[in-house]
Design a protein around this motif. Structure first.
Motif, PDB file in Angstrom:
ATOM      1  N   TYR A 157       0.895  -1.180  -0.095  1.00  0.00           N
ATOM      2  CA  TYR A 157      -0.007  -0.073  -0.061  1.00  0.00           C
ATOM      3  C   TYR A 157       0.909   1.417   0.101  1.00  0.00           C
ATOM      4  O   TYR A 157       1.821   1.432   0.895  1.00  0.00           O
ATOM      5  N   LEU A 158       0.418   2.267  -0.918  1.00  0.00           N
ATOM      6  CA  LEU A 158       1.532   3.367  -0.977  1.00  0.00           C
ATOM      7  C   LEU A 158       0.801   4.699  -0.348  1.00  0.00           C
ATOM      8  O   LEU A 158       1.146   5.693  -0.238  1.00  0.00           O
ATOM      9  N   GLY A 159      -0.779   4.561  -0.605  1.00  0.00           N
ATOM     10  CA  GLY A 159      -1.394   6.127  -0.146  1.00  0.00           C
ATOM     11  C   GLY A 159      -2.810   5.735  -1.015  1.00  0.00           C
ATOM     12  O   GLY A 159      -3.444   4.703  -1.420  1.00  0.00           O
ATOM     13  N   TRP A 297      -0.505  14.655  -1.293  1.00  0.00           N
ATOM     14  CA  TRP A 297       0.628  14.565  -2.046  1.00  0.00           C
ATOM     15  C   TRP A 297       0.603  15.150  -3.715  1.00  0.00           C
ATOM     16  O   TRP A 297       1.583  15.683  -4.256  1.00  0.00           O
ATOM     17  N   TRP A 298      -0.735  15.074  -3.929  1.00  0.00           N
ATOM     18  CA  TRP A 298      -1.014  15.489  -5.304  1.00  0.00           C
ATOM     19  C   TRP A 298      -0.630  17.022  -5.698  1.00  0.00           C
ATOM     20  O   TRP A 298      -0.367  17.593  -6.601  1.00  0.00           O
ATOM     21  N   ALA A 299      -0.818  17.963  -4.607  1.00  0.00           N
ATOM     22  CA  ALA A 299      -0.494  19.334  -4.458  1.00  0.00           C
ATOM     23  C   ALA A 299       1.079  19.489  -4.918  1.00  0.00           C
ATOM     24  O   ALA A 299       1.258  20.385  -5.468  1.00  0.00           O
ATOM     25  N   ARG A 300       1.933  18.587  -4.173  1.00  0.00           N
ATOM     26  CA  ARG A 300       3.218  18.747  -4.370  1.00  0.00           C
ATOM     27  C   ARG A 300       3.732  18.241  -5.701  1.00  0.00           C
ATOM     28  O   ARG A 300       4.547  18.809  -6.246  1.00  0.00           O
ATOM     29  N   GLU A 301       3.074  17.263  -6.200  1.00  0.00           N
ATOM     30  CA  GLU A 301       3.584  16.395  -7.508  1.00  0.00           C
ATOM     31  C   GLU A 301       3.026  17.084  -8.665  1.00  0.00           C
ATOM     32  O   GLU A 301       3.758  17.115  -9.718  1.00  0.00           O
TER      33      GLU A 301
END
Length: 303
Positions: A157-159, A297-301
């Protein structure tokens, strides 16, 4: 006794001049060692040792055979050392499969960063929105979204991958801003055909209520970039992963809607061919990936 162990036993008998000491070195009994050497002599049709009360010494044939066996043992030791060294390093070719949008927008920059940390690694990165059979296609690792089916594969599992409802300001100015999921039936929907129930969008309220809302509209596609482009062009409302929508939300091209309601999230997993004896290159990358999907995480990537 296997051939390799037999070679090592023969070498130790020559070097120690004793069946008992050679047997002790290899963790076997003296009778076993004696019987093996006798069987080896019978197979070769030649006497390998002179035996006396003072010990054993190699015959001329035995000495020549020892030289060859010693060379073979050295090569085996080097092969073992090389295999152990390679197994302890993140190197070699790592074959990865992922979906098109996630691969292009999220995984590619992560892979490039990991490669910079491990210059001995080569990556074969494939994008495919269809299910990929890892074993049949020789893939080391796949990044998959959603609930995993039961299988013999290994997985980590990653997220989570959250989704958001968005529309362009021009569309909202023309058609109005929905205040409740039930109003979406009166709007044009841009439908991503691979997940989220296709023509049914699922919402959960703060009070635990869930709604399934039927939608319809001018465009249906299995490509997230196409759905995003149509949304930015003001053609309708869309449900998109945050990692796809984030840059457009940030620059004002689209805006989130019904933020008091939540859409289903997908789990992100790394999947590999077996849960046992995972190659170092796979284990190293998966371990590193587990730290790459924190909250938002999506805001960073993205972007």
């Amino acid at each position: 006794m296997d051939r390799v162990t037999g070679i090592r036993l023969f070498i130790r008998v020559v070097e120690t001049g004793s069946f008992s000491r050679a047997a002790a070195d290899l963790g076997i009994t003296q009778p076993t060692a004696t019987k093996h050497v006798a069987a080896l002599e019978a197979k070769l049709g030649a006497r390998l040792f002179h035996r006396s009360t003072r010990g054993v010494t190699p015959t001329e044939v035995g000495a020549a055979y020892y030289d060859k066996c010693k060379a073979i043992a050295h090569e085996l030791d080097e092969a073992d050392s090389l295999a152990s060294l390679m197994a302890s390093r993140v190197q070699g070719v790592l074959r990865i499969s992922t979906s098109v949008a996630f691969g292009r927008r999220v995984l590619t920059p992560l892979v490039l960063r990991f490669m910079q940390q491990h210059p001995g690694l080569q990556v074969d990165l494939g994008f495919d929105d269809r299910y990929v059979n890892l074993v049949e296609q020789g893939i080391d690792l796949a990044i998959r979204m959603g609930r995993l089916a039961d299988s013999q594969l290994g997985a980590r599992y990653l997220g989570v991958n959250p989704w958001v409802l968005v529309a362009a300001p021009a569309y909202l100015a023309r058609r109005g801003t929905p205040a409740h999921p039930g109003e979406l039936a009166q709007h044009d929907a841009l439908i991503y055909s691979s997940v989220q129930g296709d023509e049914r969008w699922h919402f959960s309220g703060a009070d635990g209520r869930t709604l399934q809302v039927p939608v319809r509209g001018p465009l249906r596609s299995n490509n997230l970039s196409a759905i995003l482009a149509a949304t930015r062009a003001g053609m309708g409302l869309a449900v998109l992963p945050w990692y796809v929508a984030h840059a457009s939300v940030r620059d004002g091209a689209v805006q989130p809607l019904l933020t008091d309601w939540t859409l289903p999230v997908q789990e992100i997993h790394a999947v590999y061919t077996s849960p046992k004896l995972v190659p170092t290159k796979v284990r190293g990358f998966v371990d590193w990936l587990q730290g790459q999907f924190p909250d938002r995480w999506w805001a960073r990537e993205a972007g």
